[in-house]
Design an enzyme around this catalytic site. Sequence first.
Site, PDB file in Angstrom:
ATOM      1  N   LYS A  34       9.867  14.612  -7.669  1.00 35.75           N
ATOM      2  CA  LYS A  34       8.570  14.617  -6.741  1.00 35.75           C
ATOM      3  C   LYS A  34       9.167  12.306  -6.402  1.00 35.75           C
ATOM      4  O   LYS A  34       9.840  12.206  -7.347  1.00 35.75           O
ATOM      5  CB  LYS A  34       7.171  14.244  -8.172  1.00 35.75           C
ATOM      6  CG  LYS A  34       7.832  13.297  -9.155  1.00 35.75           C
ATOM      7  CD  LYS A  34       6.828  13.641 -10.099  1.00 35.75           C
ATOM      8  CE  LYS A  34       6.791  12.841 -10.993  1.00 35.75           C
ATOM      9  NZ  LYS A  34       5.730  12.729 -12.200  1.00 35.75           N
ATOM     10  N   ARG A 130      -4.999  13.427 -19.336  1.00 34.86           N
ATOM     11  CA  ARG A 130      -5.543  12.625 -18.589  1.00 34.86           C
ATOM     12  C   ARG A 130      -5.490  13.900 -17.266  1.00 34.86           C
ATOM     13  O   ARG A 130      -6.673  13.137 -16.839  1.00 34.86           O
ATOM     14  CB  ARG A 130      -4.124  11.895 -18.050  1.00 34.86           C
ATOM     15  CG  ARG A 130      -3.386  11.338 -16.531  1.00 34.86           C
ATOM     16  CD  ARG A 130      -2.463  10.805 -15.907  1.00 34.86           C
ATOM     17  NE  ARG A 130      -1.579  11.924 -16.559  1.00 34.86           N
ATOM     18  CZ  ARG A 130      -0.093  12.287 -16.743  1.00 34.86           C
ATOM     19  NH1 ARG A 130       1.034  11.046 -16.160  1.00 34.86           N
ATOM     20  NH2 ARG A 130       0.602  13.258 -16.245  1.00 34.86           N
ATOM     21  N   TYR A 259      12.997 -21.363  -5.336  1.00 33.16           N
ATOM     22  CA  TYR A 259      11.667 -21.364  -5.740  1.00 33.16           C
ATOM     23  C   TYR A 259      11.158 -22.106  -6.668  1.00 33.16           C
ATOM     24  O   TYR A 259      11.578 -21.192  -7.956  1.00 33.16           O
ATOM     25  CB  TYR A 259      10.825 -20.142  -4.918  1.00 33.16           C
ATOM     26  CG  TYR A 259      10.387 -19.696  -3.672  1.00 33.16           C
ATOM     27  CD1 TYR A 259      10.514 -20.292  -2.161  1.00 33.16           C
ATOM     28  CD2 TYR A 259      11.121 -18.518  -3.252  1.00 33.16           C
ATOM     29  CE1 TYR A 259      10.558 -20.734  -1.138  1.00 33.16           C
ATOM     30  CE2 TYR A 259      11.578 -18.349  -1.479  1.00 33.16           C
ATOM     31  CZ  TYR A 259      10.820 -19.222  -0.676  1.00 33.16           C
ATOM     32  OH  TYR A 259      11.068 -18.880   0.080  1.00 33.16           O
ATOM     33  N   MET A 307      12.175 -13.190  -1.302  1.00 34.03           N
ATOM     34  CA  MET A 307      12.092 -12.013  -0.638  1.00 34.03           C
ATOM     35  C   MET A 307      13.087 -10.918  -0.371  1.00 34.03           C
ATOM     36  O   MET A 307      13.289  -9.665  -0.527  1.00 34.03           O
ATOM     37  CB  MET A 307      10.704 -12.019   0.584  1.00 34.03           C
ATOM     38  CG  MET A 307      10.806 -10.643   1.090  1.00 34.03           C
ATOM     39  SD  MET A 307      10.121 -11.101   2.436  1.00 34.03           S
ATOM     40  CE  MET A 307       7.663 -11.634   1.598  1.00 34.03           C
TER      41      MET A 307
END
Length: 365
Positions: A34, A130, A259, A307
């Site tokens: 999955k 669940r 940063y 990023m």
Amino acid sequence: MSRPLVARIRLDAFCHNYRVAKEAHGGQALAVVKANAYGHGAVQCAQALADEADGFAVASIEEALILREAGITAPILLLEGFFEASELPEIQAQDLWVVIHQPWQVDALMAMQLSRPITVWLKMDSGMHRVGIAPDQYRATYERLKGHPLIAQIVLMSHFARADETTSPHPLQQVDIFRAATAGISAPVSLSNSAAVLGWSGARTDWARPGIMLYGADPFVGQRDATGAPLGERLRPVMQLEGAVISVRTIACGEPVGYGGTFVAERPTRVGVVSCGYADGYPRTAPTGTPVAVDGQLTRLIGRVSMDMLTVDLTDLPQADLGSRVELWGDQVPVNEVASRVGTIAYELLCNVKRARFVYSGTSH
């Protein structure tokens, strides 16, 4: 030329880990692929095991159809079952196995005019809380399904909430609840996920559902067996995430990097900039000190991950330079180690990899 960020997927390691799961558990095993095989490529992984796996497991019909369209003919189990009754004709047409975990799903299945036999995995909520049929309703639900003339087979199943905790009594409590509720029912059983396959012999039954272990991440994160060996010792990492050094500079003692200036050099520091950042799936919260390997030598992340780039300490690696290979996780840097530094699990890191160029090696079709 392409940006130097590569996810190397070793399909021979994937197949090896499946064999480890089969050997440890005994019986049959569905390879859980999955979420695009936990970020590794569901089609490629399933094709690598196509002649060997007893079947596959995915989350939804959309994931199953991708495998069928790629030529996978082995059984495929829908772990979340169906979300609408309108999915049932396609489930039948594609010969998919389906988990039933809600009363409304039972009603929908019983109301449908089946044109061919269907295999059902009936899920019990034995303590995960669940999804699943309550233990006191399970036997009646089983008997109702069993009475349908075109239910081909029913597999009894449940799922562990704490199988990755070797000292927890909860998994065996769940086994006891499951066995009490199914006493006298003659049907195949599936309980074991990866952690149960490796660490809970009392949960081994007819079918296993190994997931994270197939990708080489130890679900016990360094816990050891009675002999002192890591429980996941035989597993091989499947993904090797590699960037490259794209810039090198030396900064003086007292100068910050990146940063926020979260890292300040305590000595003249040779800084390498690496072609990977949080937009690629490397966690922004990774702190200074998180291990990386540059040209096969261990060093550390320094400063804040941005990023598209991150920075590493090359001060003690004089041979490292532009183009040096940087392993972010893989053979030398376990993905579990990176995950532990950021307070998450290997599953999340592996599923989040993107923008990398995926290169497959080993068994393929």
